[in-house]
Design a protein around this motif. Structure first.
Motif, mmCIF file in Angstrom:
data_model
loop_
_atom_site.group_PDB
_atom_site.id
_atom_site.type_symbol
_atom_site.label_atom_id
_atom_site.label_comp_id
_atom_site.label_asym_id
_atom_site.label_seq_id
_atom_site.Cartn_x
_atom_site.Cartn_y
_atom_site.Cartn_z
ATOM 1 N N GLN A 9 37.507 38.318 29.536
ATOM 2 C CA GLN A 9 36.250 37.880 30.143
ATOM 3 C C GLN A 9 36.513 36.956 31.329
ATOM 4 O O GLN A 9 35.861 37.054 32.375
ATOM 5 N N ARG A 10 37.481 36.060 31.183
ATOM 6 C CA ARG A 10 37.823 35.165 32.288
ATOM 7 C C ARG A 10 38.410 35.954 33.455
ATOM 8 O O ARG A 10 38.112 35.675 34.630
ATOM 9 N N ALA A 11 39.240 36.934 33.144
ATOM 10 C CA ALA A 11 39.879 37.717 34.199
ATOM 11 C C ALA A 11 38.860 38.526 34.995
ATOM 12 O O ALA A 11 38.970 38.675 36.216
ATOM 13 N N TRP A 12 37.852 39.050 34.318
ATOM 14 C CA TRP A 12 36.901 39.948 34.991
ATOM 15 C C TRP A 12 35.761 39.204 35.677
ATOM 16 O O TRP A 12 34.904 39.833 36.303
ATOM 17 N N ARG A 13 35.715 37.879 35.582
ATOM 18 C CA ARG A 13 34.650 37.133 36.268
ATOM 19 C C ARG A 13 34.717 37.326 37.780
ATOM 20 O O ARG A 13 33.690 37.395 38.455
ATOM 21 N N ASP A 14 35.921 37.367 38.308
ATOM 22 C CA ASP A 14 36.106 37.586 39.743
ATOM 23 C C ASP A 14 36.326 39.072 39.973
ATOM 24 O O ASP A 14 37.290 39.646 39.460
ATOM 25 N N PRO A 15 35.475 39.728 40.739
ATOM 26 C CA PRO A 15 35.616 41.182 40.935
ATOM 27 C C PRO A 15 36.896 41.579 41.653
ATOM 28 O O PRO A 15 37.275 42.755 41.637
ATOM 29 N N HIS A 16 37.570 40.608 42.274
ATOM 30 C CA HIS A 16 38.817 40.922 42.977
ATOM 31 C C HIS A 16 40.039 40.860 42.059
ATOM 32 O O HIS A 16 41.127 41.281 42.460
ATOM 33 N N ARG A 18 42.796 41.625 39.289
ATOM 34 C CA ARG A 18 43.407 42.833 38.747
ATOM 35 C C ARG A 18 44.383 42.431 37.644
ATOM 36 O O ARG A 18 44.961 41.347 37.681
ATOM 37 N N LEU A 19 44.571 43.314 36.670
ATOM 38 C CA LEU A 19 45.452 43.031 35.533
ATOM 39 C C LEU A 19 46.648 43.974 35.572
ATOM 40 O O LEU A 19 46.482 45.204 35.651
ATOM 41 N N ILE A 20 47.837 43.408 35.561
ATOM 42 C CA ILE A 20 49.062 44.198 35.457
ATOM 43 C C ILE A 20 49.535 44.097 34.013
ATOM 44 O O ILE A 20 49.924 43.027 33.550
ATOM 45 N N HIS A 21 49.480 45.200 33.289
ATOM 46 C CA HIS A 21 49.808 45.212 31.861
ATOM 47 C C HIS A 21 51.190 45.836 31.675
ATOM 48 O O HIS A 21 51.369 47.053 31.777
ATOM 49 N N ALA A 130 41.356 46.731 27.932
ATOM 50 C CA ALA A 130 41.385 46.490 29.376
ATOM 51 C C ALA A 130 41.483 47.769 30.189
ATOM 52 O O ALA A 130 41.658 47.718 31.409
ATOM 53 N N LYS A 131 41.368 48.902 29.550
ATOM 54 C CA LYS A 131 41.524 50.161 30.257
ATOM 55 C C LYS A 131 40.438 50.326 31.313
ATOM 56 O O LYS A 131 39.260 50.114 31.047
ATOM 57 N N GLY A 132 40.837 50.668 32.535
ATOM 58 C CA GLY A 132 39.865 50.837 33.606
ATOM 59 C C GLY A 132 40.534 50.763 34.959
ATOM 60 O O GLY A 132 41.756 50.556 35.071
ATOM 61 N N PRO A 133 39.764 50.910 36.033
ATOM 62 C CA PRO A 133 40.345 50.939 37.387
ATOM 63 C C PRO A 133 40.936 49.616 37.838
ATOM 64 O O PRO A 133 41.694 49.585 38.813
ATOM 65 N N ARG A 134 40.618 48.531 37.149
ATOM 66 C CA ARG A 134 41.138 47.222 37.554
ATOM 67 C C ARG A 134 42.415 46.852 36.799
ATOM 68 O O ARG A 134 42.941 45.756 36.969
ATOM 69 N N THR A 135 42.902 47.734 35.965
ATOM 70 C CA THR A 135 44.120 47.484 35.188
ATOM 71 C C THR A 135 45.206 48.467 35.597
ATOM 72 O O THR A 135 44.964 49.672 35.706
ATOM 73 N N PHE A 136 46.399 47.939 35.835
ATOM 74 C CA PHE A 136 47.563 48.761 36.155
ATOM 75 C C PHE A 136 48.531 48.664 34.980
ATOM 76 O O PHE A 136 49.125 47.615 34.739
#
Length: 398
Positions: A9-16, A18-21, A130-136
């Protein structure tokens, strides 16, 4: 473990953002972790007698709104030995390093698998949550020499796109070169080895010992343990990914008996007498519900027949062997792991009953339990749960 929902939730507050998993094949991760910790790496937790976040777990409630920093003090107040016993270490081992060096390679790998179980499951949970376009999702093998440039190229494009910028071809090429040099030419990185360093007396292990270790690791990679094999089969980046089916094709083709209601319980030879007593109490309560007794290839034919002959139960007792419903691809040690507690949720899934009352062998009935299906809570929510027991967390114990 940290609260994954909170951090995401904290990570996705800013639309910019991105998560590197970073991910790794669970079987390879256990083997690598065993070698790494067996040689004494990460001595700040492998060679101390108190707990750390890498060795022990805190109650789930500690994960809410807390991080590894705020939990450090709690870990330092917990002794490591109870957790080492839980993972399968010898009773005299007081540190994780000593544990891995006191046992055989096969047992040491099993200990490491038990210790890493929470991390492995969290890794899979993050993939789902976290699956989605903002996760690598970045498998570790993507950073090997051959695929390195392509992996970093995809990563750079994703991060640049998140800020609305674009790197020129020359700038991107230079960045990839610098990353490659840092990973494969850095002095610190080049010193990392998967084998033990030599001691004052010469080589720490002979070539013969290295060969034996390699053979043991190869056997582990082929067999692992039921839990680790199951995790490796579930992760999409793993070499053994197969989306396994727990139940056989024939059993999955069976539909529910719509509108049917009944009682489900699990039994075993050690619980047989308790099961028959529970059925007698159920009979005295005057129920006319169907009763299904499940086992995992444990009850002898004579025991099964005795259960079926239990008099007075309205629609009789049927006995079911869970192994006849499971996939034939399950290995014997995987079937063994399904005995005990796991029989109960699997029996719920395997049963053709539409509405189920799951009871233990020690349940006592004073009235017909069928009345529970008419309760207001069940009618409103479709389920009725009760607390089996209160289990208090004892400080310093798993």
């Amino acid at each position: 473990a940290e609260d994954l929902d909170m951090w995401l939730q904290r990570a996705w507050r800013d639309p910019h953002n991105r998560l590197i998993h970073f991910v790794r094949d669970p079987i390879e991760m256990v083997a690598s972790g065993y070698l790494f910790h067996r040689r004494g790496s990460e001595a700040e937790w492998t060679n101390v007698t108190h707990c750390s976040r890498d060795l022990c777990l805190l109650p789930e409630t500690w994960g809410a709104e807390r991080s590894k920093l705020t939990s450090a003090a709690a870990f330092r107040g917990m002794p490591a030995m109870p957790w080492l016993r839980e993972y399968g270490c010898n009773k005299d081992s007081d540190t994780y390093y000593r544990c891995l060096n006191d046992v055989s390679v096969e047992l040491g790998l099993r200990v490491e698998a038990n210790r890493a179980s929470s991390t492995l499951r969290t890794m899979l949970d993050v993939e789902v949550l976290a699956k989605g376009p903002r996760t690598f999702t970045l498998p570790l093998q993507g950073l090997e020499r051959a695929p390195f440039n392509a992996t970093v190229g995809h990563l750079v494009k994703m991060l640049a796109h998140s800020n609305g910028t674009a790197l020129s071809g020359a700038a991107q090429h230079l960045l990839i070169q610098q990353a490659y040099s840092t990973c494969f030419s850095n002095t610190k990185v080049s010193l990392i080895r998967t084998h033990a360093a030599g001691g004052a007396g010469g080589e720490a292990r002979t070539k013969l010992a290295h060969a034996a270790l390699s053979r043991a690791l190869s056997r582990w990679a082929l067999d692992a343990s039921p839990a680790v094999r199951e995790l490796a089969a579930r992760c999409s980046w793993c070499r053994n990914f197969s989306e396994p089916r727990l139940f056989s094709m024939a059993h999955r083709g069976l539909g529910f008996e719509r509108g049917s209601r009944g009682v489900i319980t699990c039994s075993a030879p050690s619980l047989f007498n308790s099961t028959t007593l529970m059925l007698s109490r159920l009979h005295k309560a005057g129920t006319f519900l169907k009763v299904e007794v499940w086992h995992v290839d444990e009850l002898a034919p004579a025991e099964q027949e005795e259960l079926r002959r239990n008099p007075g139960l309205g629609q009789g007792v049927t006995v079911h062997d869970l192994t006849t419903a499971l996939s034939p691809t399950l290995l014997p040690d995987e079937v063994d792991a399904l005995r005990g507690f796991m029989c109960k949720p699997l029996a719920l899934l395997a049963s053709r009953l539409d509405e189920v009352l799951l009871v233990d062998h020690d349940a006592r009935f004073f009235v017909d339990p069928a009345m529970l299906f008419s309760s207001a809570v069940y009618a409103r929510t479709g389920m009725l749960l009760f607390r089996d027991r209160l289990r208090l967390q004892i400080r310093g114990r798993p």
